[in-house]
Design a protein around this motif. Structure first.
Motif, PDB file in Angstrom:
ATOM      1  N   ALA A 208      -0.783  18.908  -3.361  1.00  0.00           N
ATOM      2  CA  ALA A 208      -1.887  19.794  -3.871  1.00  0.00           C
ATOM      3  C   ALA A 208      -1.813  19.626  -5.417  1.00  0.00           C
ATOM      4  N   GLU A 209      -0.550  19.156  -5.751  1.00  0.00           N
ATOM      5  CA  GLU A 209      -0.554  18.963  -7.423  1.00  0.00           C
ATOM      6  C   GLU A 209      -1.362  17.722  -7.713  1.00  0.00           C
ATOM      7  N   GLN A 210      -1.770  16.856  -7.119  1.00  0.00           N
ATOM      8  CA  GLN A 210      -2.711  15.749  -7.601  1.00  0.00           C
ATOM      9  C   GLN A 210      -4.171  16.541  -7.652  1.00  0.00           C
ATOM     10  N   PHE A 211      -4.477  17.371  -7.244  1.00  0.00           N
ATOM     11  CA  PHE A 211      -5.679  17.770  -7.096  1.00  0.00           C
ATOM     12  C   PHE A 211      -6.229  18.743  -8.389  1.00  0.00           C
ATOM     13  N   THR A 212      -7.170  18.917  -9.028  1.00  0.00           N
ATOM     14  CA  THR A 212      -7.545  19.838 -10.078  1.00  0.00           C
ATOM     15  C   THR A 212      -7.481  21.125  -9.536  1.00  0.00           C
TER      16      THR A 212
ATOM     17  N   ILE B 248      -1.340  17.329 -11.946  1.00  0.00           N
ATOM     18  CA  ILE B 248      -2.390  18.222 -12.883  1.00  0.00           C
ATOM     19  C   ILE B 248      -2.449  19.367 -12.709  1.00  0.00           C
ATOM     20  N   SER B 249      -2.039  20.189 -11.473  1.00  0.00           N
ATOM     21  CA  SER B 249      -2.202  21.498 -11.057  1.00  0.00           C
ATOM     22  C   SER B 249      -0.956  21.998 -11.069  1.00  0.00           C
ATOM     23  N   HIS B 250       0.021  21.696 -11.791  1.00  0.00           N
ATOM     24  CA  HIS B 250       1.308  22.335 -11.713  1.00  0.00           C
ATOM     25  C   HIS B 250       1.300  23.787 -12.185  1.00  0.00           C
TER      26      HIS B 250
ATOM     27  N   ARG C  15      -5.510  13.026  -2.122  1.00  0.00           N
ATOM     28  CA  ARG C  15      -6.574  12.880  -3.369  1.00  0.00           C
ATOM     29  C   ARG C  15      -7.510  11.550  -3.238  1.00  0.00           C
ATOM     30  N   THR C  16      -6.914  10.444  -2.971  1.00  0.00           N
ATOM     31  CA  THR C  16      -7.412   9.173  -2.741  1.00  0.00           C
ATOM     32  C   THR C  16      -7.433   8.679  -1.216  1.00  0.00           C
TER      33      THR C  16
END
Length: 169
Positions: free
Chosen positions: A87-91, A122-124, A14-15
């Motif tokens: 991946a859960e950190q991406f929208t 955020i994508s949970h 993500r960053t």
């Protein structure tokens, strides 16, 4: 596959700090061990082809997408392999958009979209609904009737990696 001159992959965090702290050091250990050359400025691994020529082999790029608009940096890109770490950190928008960059431009090369994720983030809900709920126990290949693509959920538990528990009981 990496030796194929048309192979092109990309790995996302993500960053940029996450990329620098965790992904780049692990990727260097893995890819340099199999002969890849790493360009720190461009964050690209270049693999030698079968003849040992570096500029002629495949490439894996390391990248980040901090904001939703960052997906547009990859508008015209095509990759055989896209991997999103954490991946859960991406929208959901970022995950769906980047999945459209996976192409099979050569029948000798795969078209792979791979995600790793932990619960939460955020994508949970999106990840759970798309990957976990259709086959809660995992290890079931699901075929999408609209896109004709396949997906699979491979669950991982602490007991699957006893070294983690040994190091931190």
């Amino acid at each position: 596959l990496y030796q194929h001159p048309e192979f092109k992959g990309i790995i996302f965090r993500r960053t940029h700090p996450q990329l620098e702290k965790s992904l780049i050091p692990r990727a260097r250990i893995m890819y340099e061990a199999v002969g890849a050359d790493y360009n720190e400025t461009k964050r690209i691994f270049t693999f030698p082809n079968d003849a040992g020529v570096y500029k002629a082999g495949g490439k894996i790029f390391l990248a980040h997408m901090e904001t939703e608009k960052d997906v547009f940096n990859y508008d015209t890109d095509e990759y055989n392999y896209v991997f999103i770490d954490q991946a859960e950190q991406f929208t959901e928008f970022q995950l769906r958009y980047i999945s459209s960059r996976v192409r099979r431009s050569n029948p000798d090369l795969p078209a792979v979209y791979k995600l790793s994720a932990n619960p939460g983030g955020i994508s949970h809900n999106y990840l759970r609904k798309r990957y976990v709920e259709p086959a809660r126990e995992g290890h079931v290949l699901l075929k999408d009737k609209v896109t004709n693509t396949s997906r699979i959920y491979i669950p991982a538990k602490l007991e699957d990696n006893p070294h983690l528990e040994l190091n931190d009981p």
